[in-house]
Design an enzyme around this catalytic site. Structure first.
Site, mmCIF file in Angstrom:
data_model
loop_
_atom_site.group_PDB
_atom_site.id
_atom_site.type_symbol
_atom_site.label_atom_id
_atom_site.label_comp_id
_atom_site.label_asym_id
_atom_site.label_seq_id
_atom_site.Cartn_x
_atom_site.Cartn_y
_atom_site.Cartn_z
ATOM 1 N N SER A 120 0.806 -1.212 0.000
ATOM 2 C CA SER A 120 0.000 0.000 0.000
ATOM 3 C C SER A 120 0.841 1.266 0.000
ATOM 4 O O SER A 120 0.305 2.364 -0.130
ATOM 5 C CB SER A 120 -0.924 0.013 1.224
ATOM 6 O OG SER A 120 -0.170 -0.103 2.419
ATOM 7 N N HIS A 141 -2.186 -2.759 -6.092
ATOM 8 C CA HIS A 141 -2.704 -2.361 -4.786
ATOM 9 C C HIS A 141 -4.228 -2.422 -4.795
ATOM 10 O O HIS A 141 -4.907 -1.527 -5.291
ATOM 11 C CB HIS A 141 -2.216 -0.958 -4.427
ATOM 12 C CG HIS A 141 -2.701 -0.490 -3.091
ATOM 13 N ND1 HIS A 141 -2.923 0.842 -2.800
ATOM 14 C CD2 HIS A 141 -3.016 -1.183 -1.964
ATOM 15 C CE1 HIS A 141 -3.345 0.943 -1.562
ATOM 16 N NE2 HIS A 141 -3.414 -0.261 -1.031
ATOM 17 N N GLU A 153 -4.847 0.043 -7.838
ATOM 18 C CA GLU A 153 -3.752 0.893 -8.296
ATOM 19 C C GLU A 153 -2.684 -0.020 -8.910
ATOM 20 O O GLU A 153 -2.211 -0.939 -8.253
ATOM 21 C CB GLU A 153 -3.140 1.672 -7.130
ATOM 22 C CG GLU A 153 -3.993 2.818 -6.627
ATOM 23 C CD GLU A 153 -3.302 3.603 -5.525
ATOM 24 O OE1 GLU A 153 -3.203 4.828 -5.654
ATOM 25 O OE2 GLU A 153 -2.854 2.989 -4.533
ATOM 26 N N ASN A 191 -3.014 6.246 -0.609
ATOM 27 C CA ASN A 191 -2.561 6.479 0.761
ATOM 28 C C ASN A 191 -1.818 7.799 0.938
ATOM 29 O O ASN A 191 -1.740 8.316 2.051
ATOM 30 C CB ASN A 191 -1.700 5.313 1.235
ATOM 31 C CG ASN A 191 -2.564 4.133 1.630
ATOM 32 O OD1 ASN A 191 -3.602 4.301 2.271
ATOM 33 N ND2 ASN A 191 -2.164 2.933 1.251
#
Length: 284
Positions: A120, A141, A153, A191
């Site tokens: 992540s 991800h 992702e 993130n």
């Protein structure tokens, strides 16, 4: 190249979800975890989710059974990965642990195998450098919970080839996901945007601006978020939130990514969120 066999490393919530959507998409999937108990629990969780889908009318019994037939498990890494077309790693968010597993996979897997990480926040280029096939290493991800969330992702490392990227992009689409190409920066997009918001929400509690309940209510009612940031942090795991913030802080060297002291304190106390029974809220 075409993908027929998928190996997923890690039978936790993320790995189990990835294995499930892979099998549902028609691929032969092997789920691996060196912890036999965790592996059994991961397989049981998949069975329960699929059965619940049947009960809710979202899947028929035949589709459930066909999905389960395509899904196997193995606690032995060599057995699990030696015939894989792609391996998707979904283990703990720790660079040292991840690079060790990628070094092992590099030896075990055939030359054509793509090695993907569900990290992540950690740099794909650095993970790829632990192998002799950096051109075949990529980030995938997934979002949690994997069977529900649409986004993946897809992160290119410095050496990732176009062929590998397009193969993984098509794989994500076959899994009924929406792949979004992201460059290899700390935290990627999801993130890098989400975690500072969560960290700032923790600062508002730390500084006595508001209670966790009040912070979450403001964001839900005022910003139309489906879940408050502190509830979400508990769901993600406060240890994971801290690790990602530390990765951002180290990667950018910018004080705006400094983890809140209260976050560190909770993690040191073992208050990790829902999985430990206590975080910003108390769980049964």
């Amino acid at each position: 190249m075409s993908i027929r066999r998928i190996t997923v490393i890690g039978a936790g919530q993320m790995g189990g979800g990835i294995a499930q959507v892979g099998a549902q998409a028609g691929y032969e999937v092997t789920l691996h975890d060196m912890n036999a108990k965790a592996l059994a629990q991961g397989m049981e969780a998949i069975h329960k989710r699929l059965t619940r889908a049947v009960e809710k009318g979202k899947m028929n019994i035949e589709a459930r059974d066909a999905t389960l037939e395509r899904l196997t498990s193995s606690p032995d890494l060599t057995e699990a990965a030696q015939e894989a077309d792609i391996v998707i790693e979904a283990i703990v968010e720790n660079m040292e642990v991840k690079t060790e597993i990628f070094r092992n996979l590099d030896v075990i897997c055939p030359a054509h195998t793509i090695l993907a990480s569900n990290t992540s926040s950690l740099p794909i280029t650095e993970i790829a450098a632990s192998t002799k096939r950096p051109e075949r290493v990529i980030g995938m991800h997934f979002m949690n919970p994997v069977p529900v969330m649409k986004l993946v992702e897809v992160i290119r490392g410095l050496a990732t080839t176009d062929e590998v990227y397009h193969t993984v992009e098509m794989l994500a689409k076959q899994m009924q996901k929406e792949p979004v190409e992201v460059n290899d920066f700390p935290g990627f997009v999801s993130n890098r945007v989400l975690m500072p918001m969560i960290n700032e929400a923790i600062y508002t509690v730390y500084e006595g601006v508001a209670t966790p309940e009040a912070v979450d209510q403001v964001m839900k009612l005022g910003m139309n978020h489906p879940m408050g940031p502190l509830t979400l942090a508990d769901f993600i795991g406060l240890d994971t939130c801290l690790y990602i913030m530390e990765t951002l802080y180290e990667g950018f060297g910018d004080s705006k990514y400094r983890p809140c002291p209260l976050l560190r304190k909770y993690v040191k106390a073992g208050w990790l969120g829902k999985k430990s029974g206590r975080g910003f809220y108390v769980y049964d």
